[in-house]
Design a protein around this motif. Sequence first.
Motif, PDB file in Angstrom:
ATOM      1  N   SER A 151       0.803  -1.219   0.000  1.00  0.00           N
ATOM      2  CA  SER A 151       0.000   0.000   0.000  1.00  0.00           C
ATOM      3  C   SER A 151       0.839   1.273   0.000  1.00  0.00           C
ATOM      4  O   SER A 151       0.312   2.359  -0.158  1.00  0.00           O
ATOM      5  N   VAL A 152       2.160   1.156   0.194  1.00  0.00           N
ATOM      6  CA  VAL A 152       2.985   2.373   0.219  1.00  0.00           C
ATOM      7  C   VAL A 152       3.491   2.747  -1.171  1.00  0.00           C
ATOM      8  O   VAL A 152       4.171   3.752  -1.344  1.00  0.00           O
ATOM      9  N   GLN A 153       3.159   1.959  -2.174  1.00  0.00           N
ATOM     10  CA  GLN A 153       3.605   2.287  -3.540  1.00  0.00           C
ATOM     11  C   GLN A 153       3.140   3.686  -3.930  1.00  0.00           C
ATOM     12  O   GLN A 153       1.996   4.053  -3.677  1.00  0.00           O
ATOM     13  N   GLN A 154       4.015   4.435  -4.555  1.00  0.00           N
ATOM     14  CA  GLN A 154       3.611   5.738  -5.075  1.00  0.00           C
ATOM     15  C   GLN A 154       4.680   6.283  -6.001  1.00  0.00           C
ATOM     16  O   GLN A 154       5.805   5.774  -6.067  1.00  0.00           O
ATOM     17  N   SER A 155       4.329   7.320  -6.736  1.00  0.00           N
ATOM     18  CA  SER A 155       5.322   8.048  -7.534  1.00  0.00           C
ATOM     19  C   SER A 155       5.039   9.539  -7.388  1.00  0.00           C
ATOM     20  O   SER A 155       3.920   9.935  -7.040  1.00  0.00           O
ATOM     21  N   THR A 156       6.064  10.335  -7.616  1.00  0.00           N
ATOM     22  CA  THR A 156       5.908  11.784  -7.502  1.00  0.00           C
ATOM     23  C   THR A 156       6.592  12.468  -8.666  1.00  0.00           C
ATOM     24  O   THR A 156       7.742  12.146  -8.993  1.00  0.00           O
ATOM     25  N   ASN A 157       5.888  13.400  -9.288  1.00  0.00           N
ATOM     26  CA  ASN A 157       6.508  14.308 -10.258  1.00  0.00           C
ATOM     27  C   ASN A 157       6.620  15.669  -9.593  1.00  0.00           C
ATOM     28  O   ASN A 157       5.655  16.161  -8.994  1.00  0.00           O
ATOM     29  N   THR A 158       7.801  16.242  -9.689  1.00  0.00           N
ATOM     30  CA  THR A 158       8.069  17.487  -8.976  1.00  0.00           C
ATOM     31  C   THR A 158       8.624  18.535  -9.928  1.00  0.00           C
ATOM     32  O   THR A 158       9.470  18.223 -10.781  1.00  0.00           O
ATOM     33  N   ILE A 159       8.150  19.764  -9.781  1.00  0.00           N
ATOM     34  CA  ILE A 159       8.812  20.894 -10.441  1.00  0.00           C
ATOM     35  C   ILE A 159       9.122  21.917  -9.357  1.00  0.00           C
ATOM     36  O   ILE A 159       8.394  22.019  -8.362  1.00  0.00           O
ATOM     37  N   GLY A 160      10.196  22.647  -9.532  1.00  0.00           N
ATOM     38  CA  GLY A 160      10.554  23.626  -8.523  1.00  0.00           C
ATOM     39  C   GLY A 160      11.651  24.536  -9.004  1.00  0.00           C
ATOM     40  O   GLY A 160      12.185  24.377 -10.112  1.00  0.00           O
ATOM     41  N   VAL A 161      11.982  25.493  -8.179  1.00  0.00           N
ATOM     42  CA  VAL A 161      13.077  26.405  -8.514  1.00  0.00           C
ATOM     43  C   VAL A 161      13.822  26.763  -7.243  1.00  0.00           C
ATOM     44  O   VAL A 161      13.229  26.904  -6.174  1.00  0.00           O
ATOM     45  N   ARG A 162      15.151  26.855  -7.382  1.00  0.00           N
ATOM     46  CA  ARG A 162      16.009  27.288  -6.281  1.00  0.00           C
ATOM     47  C   ARG A 162      16.567  28.657  -6.644  1.00  0.00           C
ATOM     48  O   ARG A 162      16.988  28.884  -7.774  1.00  0.00           O
ATOM     49  N   PHE A 163      16.555  29.559  -5.681  1.00  0.00           N
ATOM     50  CA  PHE A 163      17.127  30.884  -5.870  1.00  0.00           C
ATOM     51  C   PHE A 163      18.216  31.089  -4.828  1.00  0.00           C
ATOM     52  O   PHE A 163      17.946  31.049  -3.626  1.00  0.00           O
ATOM     53  N   ASP A 164      19.455  31.270  -5.288  1.00  0.00           N
ATOM     54  CA  ASP A 164      20.561  31.499  -4.352  1.00  0.00           C
ATOM     55  C   ASP A 164      20.599  32.978  -3.994  1.00  0.00           C
ATOM     56  O   ASP A 164      21.212  33.794  -4.681  1.00  0.00           O
ATOM     57  N   ALA A 165      19.912  33.308  -2.917  1.00  0.00           N
ATOM     58  CA  ALA A 165      19.754  34.703  -2.522  1.00  0.00           C
ATOM     59  C   ALA A 165      21.058  35.302  -2.019  1.00  0.00           C
ATOM     60  O   ALA A 165      21.307  36.494  -2.164  1.00  0.00           O
ATOM     61  N   THR A 179      25.353  33.856  -0.634  1.00  0.00           N
ATOM     62  CA  THR A 179      26.265  32.720  -0.721  1.00  0.00           C
ATOM     63  C   THR A 179      25.910  31.620   0.268  1.00  0.00           C
ATOM     64  O   THR A 179      26.288  30.483   0.078  1.00  0.00           O
ATOM     65  N   ASN A 180      25.154  31.968   1.312  1.00  0.00           N
ATOM     66  CA  ASN A 180      24.791  30.925   2.283  1.00  0.00           C
ATOM     67  C   ASN A 180      23.285  30.816   2.488  1.00  0.00           C
ATOM     68  O   ASN A 180      22.848  30.225   3.472  1.00  0.00           O
ATOM     69  N   ILE A 181      22.515  31.373   1.585  1.00  0.00           N
ATOM     70  CA  ILE A 181      21.051  31.311   1.721  1.00  0.00           C
ATOM     71  C   ILE A 181      20.413  30.917   0.383  1.00  0.00           C
ATOM     72  O   ILE A 181      20.725  31.505  -0.650  1.00  0.00           O
ATOM     73  N   ALA A 182      19.548  29.937   0.427  1.00  0.00           N
ATOM     74  CA  ALA A 182      18.816  29.528  -0.773  1.00  0.00           C
ATOM     75  C   ALA A 182      17.316  29.519  -0.467  1.00  0.00           C
ATOM     76  O   ALA A 182      16.895  29.058   0.599  1.00  0.00           O
ATOM     77  N   ILE A 183      16.560  30.067  -1.405  1.00  0.00           N
ATOM     78  CA  ILE A 183      15.096  30.055  -1.270  1.00  0.00           C
ATOM     79  C   ILE A 183      14.553  29.125  -2.360  1.00  0.00           C
ATOM     80  O   ILE A 183      14.988  29.197  -3.508  1.00  0.00           O
ATOM     81  N   LYS A 184      13.633  28.260  -1.967  1.00  0.00           N
ATOM     82  CA  LYS A 184      13.125  27.268  -2.925  1.00  0.00           C
ATOM     83  C   LYS A 184      11.592  27.233  -2.905  1.00  0.00           C
ATOM     84  O   LYS A 184      10.984  27.437  -1.847  1.00  0.00           O
ATOM     85  N   ALA A 185      11.031  26.986  -4.057  1.00  0.00           N
ATOM     86  CA  ALA A 185       9.582  26.768  -4.167  1.00  0.00           C
ATOM     87  C   ALA A 185       9.384  25.494  -4.966  1.00  0.00           C
ATOM     88  O   ALA A 185      10.074  25.274  -5.964  1.00  0.00           O
ATOM     89  N   GLN A 186       8.458  24.659  -4.530  1.00  0.00           N
ATOM     90  CA  GLN A 186       8.329  23.328  -5.138  1.00  0.00           C
ATOM     91  C   GLN A 186       6.865  22.881  -5.179  1.00  0.00           C
ATOM     92  O   GLN A 186       6.095  23.178  -4.273  1.00  0.00           O
ATOM     93  N   TRP A 187       6.522  22.182  -6.244  1.00  0.00           N
ATOM     94  CA  TRP A 187       5.168  21.638  -6.412  1.00  0.00           C
ATOM     95  C   TRP A 187       5.304  20.149  -6.675  1.00  0.00           C
ATOM     96  O   TRP A 187       5.961  19.745  -7.626  1.00  0.00           O
ATOM     97  N   ASP A 188       4.735  19.337  -5.798  1.00  0.00           N
ATOM     98  CA  ASP A 188       4.805  17.879  -5.923  1.00  0.00           C
ATOM     99  C   ASP A 188       3.449  17.316  -6.314  1.00  0.00           C
ATOM    100  O   ASP A 188       2.431  17.680  -5.717  1.00  0.00           O
ATOM    101  N   MET A 189       3.463  16.447  -7.309  1.00  0.00           N
ATOM    102  CA  MET A 189       2.238  15.760  -7.716  1.00  0.00           C
ATOM    103  C   MET A 189       2.411  14.269  -7.406  1.00  0.00           C
ATOM    104  O   MET A 189       3.151  13.569  -8.104  1.00  0.00           O
ATOM    105  N   ILE A 190       1.763  13.826  -6.336  1.00  0.00           N
ATOM    106  CA  ILE A 190       1.939  12.449  -5.861  1.00  0.00           C
ATOM    107  C   ILE A 190       0.808  11.576  -6.402  1.00  0.00           C
ATOM    108  O   ILE A 190      -0.368  11.969  -6.355  1.00  0.00           O
TER     109      ILE A 190
END
Lengths: 418, 138
Positions: free
Chosen positions: A356-370, A372-383
């Motif tokens: 019952s744990v079978q699944q797949s996920t398609n993900t799109i997202g973007v990383r923004f290196d704000a 040198t030590n900070i990254a902001i990310k937004a992501q959309w997962d379709m499970i």
Amino acid sequence: MKLRTPHLMCVLMLSMGLSQTASAQFKSDALRISGFGTIGIATSADSNYAFRSNTQQSVGTHRTWDMGVDSKFGLQANYALTDQISLVTQAVAKRKTEQDIEASVNWLYVRYSPNDSWSVLAGKMQSPFLALADSTNISYTYPWVRLPIEGYSFTNPESVAIRVDHRTKLKDFDITGFAFYGKADDVKNTKTNTVDYKPLWSIGVGTESDNLTTRLSYTKTTASATSPDITALQGCLTAKTRNAFGPGTCTTPQPFFAAASDGTNRVYAYTDAYVNYTYGNWQFISEAARTAFDAGINPYQQQFNTYFVSASYRVGKFTPYVVHGSLKFKGDTVETRGDRFFINPVFTSILSGSKSVQQSTNTIGVRFDAATNIAIKAQWDMIKRDPNTPGLLKIVPGAPKTTDGKTNVASVSLDFVF
Amino acid sequence: MKKYLISLFVFTLASSAAFAGDTVLVAGSNSAIGKLDKSKAAEYFLGKTTTLASGDKAIIVDQPSNAVSTSFLGAVIDKTPDQYKAYWSKMIFTGKGVPPKNLSSDDEVKKFVASNPNALGYISKSSVDSSVKVLLEP
């Protein structure tokens, strides 16, 4: 230590504000204090199943924005006793089982590196089941909001162990081999389910060049997994509580199965292959793993096959990415073995539970290196799961059981290191 | 708008090209460290080699994210400062190494390597003087 989730925001913001100062204050040639963290929020439109970043979390997000799924904060100290010997300790605060944030010391080990080719680690450290396991909490180091859940949401405990690494150069490649022997921490998956590990061993080899990193590993251990279902089943089959499951179940004692299903000494074998290839601004990452295990009812054998593939392309400070992850079940069930006489619904339920744990996920997202030590990310997962099964999500108590097996998750995070 | 974007793109490329080759890897003028090739220099800055040919511990000196580090890291290890930071974050938090010492300017790097015979760091070519010797011009 336990912190309420709303308090986490204050801790994280304070830690970010102090980070530069702390780094400057504590850094010296011998002692280095470093830190990392993630402030993340995630939500899902699914009212039946709650999304969580690993299966140890007994709560997740459904129809609300939840800070506890991805947020964490960690500190690490490296203390160089000599040029060859150093002490490493790491503590992490994050949501583990319940709603509260728990802090714990993940690592505490001594590292001995007599030269650039050999290193020996002894103490508490990450178990090497998977290639990116030791970076799980350091979201800044990978492109995504979180490691692909199909591969990384299962148990990945730390171990008290000894590990030996040897590195050698072959033309343009660094070749590294490792051997690992230890005892993994016991895991409490929920309030009631526990996994008590016996000693485990692991071997692996990796290569690294300018643009290609690979790793292949094999790990084997035995463990005793206990849960209310298995405990009750034992009682049922030994006629102690034969009628606990109602008419038609456990109507006769089945001592053979009872002896074989006590949950102890189940063998787990993990095989993992990882590749990371960079071509110009492109980065491709993929990992495939197989977890083969005793189903808890002899002679049933089951396994999970997981993989993910990721592609990202860097455009200045922005790195958009796509990921596909998959978890598939393979192995014995009552149906596949043709054990038609074996109609005990509790057995059947346990044996089909892994499926019952079978699944797949398609993900799109973007990383923004704000910075040198900070990254902001937004992501959309379709499970996507089999209809009416939870996959890796958590069933919301009282929710309708009929679903189409699709769940979308939106996440935003800010990762930092100092 | 289109013209503006093209101009910006060309300017960005031109700026990058202007920095390429304008940095050098240096050690103190009295240091025994000899010339290095790009591959060996990369090993030092990625923490894969920590000792000098003499057997002494190498002290590697870095600069914060600026035009000099962007140029040097791009030319020698083919990484941007952000990628370099991510690489070292992974090294630190997996317990595999400690990143190079960070100094804020060419002058500080020169001063440090001049007083530490086992140290090497990068500066802009125009900052080279008699206190340092050039190990590599990437």
